[in-house]
Design an enzyme around this catalytic site. Structure first.
Site, PDB file in Angstrom:
ATOM      1  N   ASP A   1       0.841  -1.205   0.000  1.00 11.71           N
ATOM      2  CA  ASP A   1       0.000   0.000   0.000  1.00 11.71           C
ATOM      3  C   ASP A   1       0.870   1.246   0.000  1.00 11.71           C
ATOM      4  OD1 ASP A   1      -1.913  -1.908   0.515  1.00 11.71           O
ATOM      5  OD2 ASP A   1      -2.915  -0.713   2.063  1.00 11.71           O
TER       6      ASP A   1
ATOM      7  N   LYS B   1      -5.360   2.112  -2.024  1.00 17.50           N
ATOM      8  CA  LYS B   1      -5.753   3.456  -2.442  1.00 17.50           C
ATOM      9  C   LYS B   1      -4.528   4.343  -2.458  1.00 17.50           C
ATOM     10  CE  LYS B   1     -10.100   4.036  -0.348  1.00 17.50           C
ATOM     11  NZ  LYS B   1     -10.665   4.482   0.894  1.00 17.50           N
TER      12      LYS B   1
ATOM     13  N   MET C   1      -7.813   7.982  10.798  1.00 23.44           N
ATOM     14  CA  MET C   1      -8.651   8.333   9.638  1.00 23.44           C
ATOM     15  C   MET C   1      -9.708   9.370  10.019  1.00 23.44           C
ATOM     16  SD  MET C   1      -9.140   4.576   7.899  1.00 23.44           S
ATOM     17  CE  MET C   1      -9.451   3.672   9.403  1.00 23.44           C
TER      18      MET C   1
HETATM   19  N1  SAH Z   1      -2.806  -0.361   9.809  1.00 25.63           N
HETATM   20  C1  SAH Z   1      -2.431   1.007  10.109  1.00 25.63           C
HETATM   21  C2  SAH Z   1      -3.613   1.949  10.078  1.00 25.63           C
HETATM   22  C3  SAH Z   1      -4.310   2.025   8.732  1.00 25.63           C
HETATM   23  S1  SAH Z   1      -5.594   3.206   8.697  1.00 25.63           S
HETATM   24  C4  SAH Z   1      -1.701   1.041  11.442  1.00 25.63           C
HETATM   25  O1  SAH Z   1      -1.744   0.086  12.223  1.00 25.63           O
HETATM   26  O2  SAH Z   1      -1.028   2.052  11.704  1.00 25.63           O
HETATM   27  C5  SAH Z   1      -4.728   4.620   8.074  1.00 25.63           C
HETATM   28  C6  SAH Z   1      -4.652   5.684   9.146  1.00 25.63           C
HETATM   29  O3  SAH Z   1      -3.575   5.407  10.032  1.00 25.63           O
HETATM   30  C7  SAH Z   1      -4.358   7.059   8.628  1.00 25.63           C
HETATM   31  O4  SAH Z   1      -5.510   7.711   8.130  1.00 25.63           O
HETATM   32  C8  SAH Z   1      -3.852   7.736   9.890  1.00 25.63           C
HETATM   33  O5  SAH Z   1      -4.924   8.056  10.771  1.00 25.63           O
HETATM   34  C9  SAH Z   1      -3.053   6.607  10.515  1.00 25.63           C
HETATM   35  N2  SAH Z   1      -1.608   6.674  10.179  1.00 25.63           N
HETATM   36  C10 SAH Z   1      -0.898   5.728   9.545  1.00 25.63           C
HETATM   37  N3  SAH Z   1       0.407   6.076   9.443  1.00 25.63           N
HETATM   38  C11 SAH Z   1       0.513   7.285  10.053  1.00 25.63           C
HETATM   39  C12 SAH Z   1       1.595   8.183  10.299  1.00 25.63           C
HETATM   40  N4  SAH Z   1       2.852   7.897   9.903  1.00 25.63           N
HETATM   41  N5  SAH Z   1       1.329   9.339  10.950  1.00 25.63           N
HETATM   42  C13 SAH Z   1       0.091   9.644  11.376  1.00 25.63           C
HETATM   43  N6  SAH Z   1      -0.978   8.836  11.168  1.00 25.63           N
HETATM   44  C14 SAH Z   1      -0.774   7.667  10.527  1.00 25.63           C
END
Ligand code: SAH
Length: 256
Positions: free
Chosen positions: A40, A62, A177
């Site tokens: 992704d 996406k 999100m």
């Molecule tokens: N599986 C991922 C989350 C996926 S949903 C996990 O465990 O981290 C995607 C959301 O994760 C984004 O919209 C944001 O809210 C958050 N996110 C992921 N990476 C991020 C980062 N480096 N900094 C801030 N928010 C992050």
């Protein structure tokens, strides 16, 4: 942990919050062995430099303002490549089981008789606040945290979150999100009785270029985020811990 990938198997690899240094040792080893990697845009794409030169790298999911691969197609590709006897890595940002469709992909593989293995990742839900100096729990401030998705607003028929219960829970609220609906979410929490002076922080693009942290209260954090042009990926932390900042502040004033 998995030392050798098995041909015909899919490995769900959690890539961590973005910096390839925050990928696990097992995750990096799997990337180096894979025949096929489906990844992704939030996965640590720099880590793909460690893939074999002959590995097939397939961007899915996406992409901002770009390509979109429907979930069914991703699952179909995982099954197809595994059935062809390849070692398949499914690389996601954070942990595959935290808003990562890991369960759906596992189920699709299982239904097709394809074995699945799991290498957990460092979830941004904890890592992004931590990198900004915010502990999601702190003994004298918060005895727990709840991670929720803000991808649909409170009151939307698709929302199943009891925001009023969160408002009264006295624990940290971590919203993923949630950039778009932050105004509705924070208003719902204060309407339900959360003190408007409750500290809040937005951590944008943690450990990625353009990383920033904004701090305020639950009452003004949405306006601050809008004024500062916050865009995804970003995480909002609401609760007393959002006023803590280990990165810049001696822990004076906070009893440990
Ligand atoms: N599986 C991922 C989350 C996926 S949903 C996990 O465990 O981290 C995607 C959301 O994760 C984004 O919209 C944001 O809210 C958050 N996110 C992921 N990476 C991020 C980062 N480096 N900094 C801030 N928010 C992050």
């Amino acid at each position: 942990m998995i030392k050798e990938l098995t041909p015909g198997t899919v490995v769900l690899v959690g890539g961590g919050p973005g910096d390839p240094d925050l990928l696990t040792v097992a995750g990096l080893r799997a990337i180096g062995q894979a025949d096929v990697i489906l990844y992704d845009h939030l996965a640590p794409n720099d880590a793909l430099a460690d893939a074999r030169p002959d590995a097939e790298l397939i961007p899915v999911g996406k992409w901002p303002r770009g390509k979109y691969t429907p979930q069914e197609e991703i699952s179909r590709l995982l099954v197809e490549h595994a059935r062809a006897g390849r070692r398949v890595v499914r690389l996601k940002g954070g942990d595959n089981f935290v808003f990562g469709r890991g369960g759906e992909e596992w189920r699709a593989c299982a239904a097709a008789g394809v074995p699945v293995e799991v290498i957990p990742g460092v979830s941004s839900a904890v890592a992004a606040p931590g990198l900004a100096g915010i502990p999601v729990t702190h003994r004298t401030v918060s005895q727990g945290f709840t991670v929720v998705s803000g991808h649909v607003p409170p009151g939307d028929p698709r929302s199943t979150i009891d925001w009023a219960a969160l408002a009264g829970a006295h624990t940290t609220i971590v919203i993923l999100m949630g950039v778009k609906y932050l105004p509705q979410i924070s208003a719902t929490l204060t309407d339900a009785g959360l003190d408007p002076a409750t500290p809040a922080a937005v951590v944008m693009a943690a450990c990625m270029p353009g990383s920033r942290t904004l701090r305020g209260t639950v009452a003004d954090i949405a306006d601050l985020a809008a004024a500062e042009g916050v865009t995804p990926p970003a995480i909002t932390v609401i609760g007393g811990v959002a006023a803590l900042d280990w990165a810049h502040e001696a822990p004076a004033g906070v009893s440990t």
